[in-house]
Design a protein around this motif. Structure first.
Motif, PDB file in Angstrom:
ATOM      1  N   VAL A 136       0.864  -1.181   0.000  1.00 43.14           N
ATOM      2  CA  VAL A 136       0.000   0.000   0.000  1.00 43.14           C
ATOM      3  C   VAL A 136       0.898   1.228   0.000  1.00 43.14           C
ATOM      4  CG1 VAL A 136      -1.916  -1.153   1.166  1.00 43.14           C
ATOM      5  CG2 VAL A 136      -0.208   0.057   2.524  1.00 43.14           C
ATOM      6  N   ASP A 137       0.374   2.333  -0.511  1.00 40.55           N
ATOM      7  CA  ASP A 137       1.152   3.571  -0.597  1.00 40.55           C
ATOM      8  C   ASP A 137       0.969   4.457   0.622  1.00 40.55           C
ATOM      9  OD1 ASP A 137       2.021   3.038  -3.340  1.00 40.55           O
ATOM     10  OD2 ASP A 137      -0.073   3.406  -3.872  1.00 40.55           O
ATOM     11  N   VAL A 138      -0.216   4.406   1.188  1.00 35.98           N
ATOM     12  CA  VAL A 138      -0.555   5.261   2.328  1.00 35.98           C
ATOM     13  C   VAL A 138      -1.501   4.466   3.206  1.00 35.98           C
ATOM     14  CG1 VAL A 138      -2.521   6.360   1.162  1.00 35.98           C
ATOM     15  CG2 VAL A 138      -1.329   7.588   2.980  1.00 35.98           C
ATOM     16  N   LEU A 139      -1.505   4.777   4.498  1.00 36.46           N
ATOM     17  CA  LEU A 139      -2.217   3.931   5.453  1.00 36.46           C
ATOM     18  C   LEU A 139      -3.034   4.776   6.409  1.00 36.46           C
ATOM     19  CD1 LEU A 139      -2.458   0.968   6.499  1.00 36.46           C
ATOM     20  CD2 LEU A 139      -0.455   1.431   7.914  1.00 36.46           C
ATOM     21  N   LEU A 140      -4.264   4.345   6.662  1.00 35.72           N
ATOM     22  CA  LEU A 140      -5.102   4.905   7.724  1.00 35.72           C
ATOM     23  C   LEU A 140      -5.050   3.913   8.877  1.00 35.72           C
ATOM     24  CD1 LEU A 140      -8.151   5.972   5.521  1.00 35.72           C
ATOM     25  CD2 LEU A 140      -6.563   7.531   6.656  1.00 35.72           C
TER      26      LEU A 140
END
Length: 297
Positions: A136-140
């Motif tokens: 994944v490129d960005v994570l919540l």
């Protein structure tokens, strides 16, 4: 401005010229012009060294945040003009940003229709692994995240915590519980490479007074956690949103009176700050601002 800040960093006219891809006389001319405009020297120059004057140090400290903000604004404008294309892979843990998730996604897609968004769930047994692996490129994800290679962005969700217990547990007769009550039952460990400090924040090993909290079976998924609680194998602190999104008749949720809130923030690899990631982070900031702050449960 740029020439001054680079020279203030390098303290060497030759290296400054190399970084700016200018001739050294051009750099010197630019600095002298700035000093004439201000009316006082910004650097002390000798044949051996270059140093900031007191006024120069003051100007550097004043200009640095302004220049960074200007550069960031230009980058955002350029990205918007060119459009952000390709695929952005967004990881999320649990409910992600909660009710703010659609707002973030809609804002990002509206600004960057040429960029496809793919969402992937992560698990608390390895909440940061997919990000580090490039899946994944960005994570919540839930905080705390204190990793040297990761950047923590805006908090998008904050909520209280509750204690998940079996439906017939004695705690269900109480209006609230405290962290000290955790020592009266068994909580769960976690398998996988989740940072120890991360799991210990959500499921502590000791009460505030220092009493040990018994640990039972290790788990790897959230559904496994719920199944074990329902079976009477233990209890666990969870976010309050769990009661809304994962409510089931064999589990009860009792409010904590003293547990700190749990937050969800945007996290990404510092070395991979692409235009797509910056655009998503900006969409998250805009959603939080228009919401009047992070979503609260």
């Amino acid at each position: 401005m740029e020439a001054f800040l680079v020279l203030a960093d390098e303290m060497h006219f030759g290296r400054t010229a190399e970084r700016l891809r200018l001739s050294q006389p051009r750099v010197s001319q630019t600095i002298r012009k700035l000093e004439r405009r201000i009316g006082a020297p910004l650097f002390e120059r000798t044949s051996r060294r270059v140093e900031l004057t007191r006024l120069g140090a003051q100007l550097r400290d004043d200009l640095q945040p302004l220049y960074q903000g200007l550069t960031a604004a230009m980058d955002r404008a350029t990205a918007t003009a060119r459009g952000v294309h390709g695929t952005l892979r967004v990881g999320f843990l649990g409910v992600g940003a909660g009710e703010l998730t659609p707002t973030i996604m809609d804002g990002f897609r509206a600004r960057h229709p040429g960029c496809e968004v793919q969402m992937r769930e992560t698990h608390f047994s390895d909440p940061l692994g997919p990000l580090r692996a490039g899946d994944v490129d960005v994570l919540l994800t839930r905080l705390p995240v204190t990793e040297p290679d990761l950047t923590v962005g805006p908090v998008v969700l904050t909520e209280p915590r509750v204690l998940a217990v079996p439906a017939r547990h004695p705690f269900t007769r109480r209006s609230s519980v405290s962290l000290e009550d955790l020592a009266r039952d068994t909580v769960f460990g976690v398998t996988g490479p989740a940072p120890g400090y991360w799991w210990d924040f959500h499921v502590p090993r000791f009460t505030p007074s220092g009493r040990p909290i018994p640990r039972g079976q290790d788990i790897s998924t959230f559904q496994e956690l719920l199944a074990l609680i329902a079976a009477g194998q233990g209890i666990s602190p969870v976010a309050a949103s769990v009661e809304r999104y994962y409510n089931r008749p064999d589990i009860a949720f009792v409010p904590f009176e003293d547990a700190p809130d749990t937050d969800v923030a945007v996290v990404w690899r510092t070395a991979a700050g692409t235009a797509r990631i910056r655009a998503f982070v900006q969409a998250a900031r805009d959603a939080v601002e228009s919401n009047g702050g992070p979503t609260r449960f």
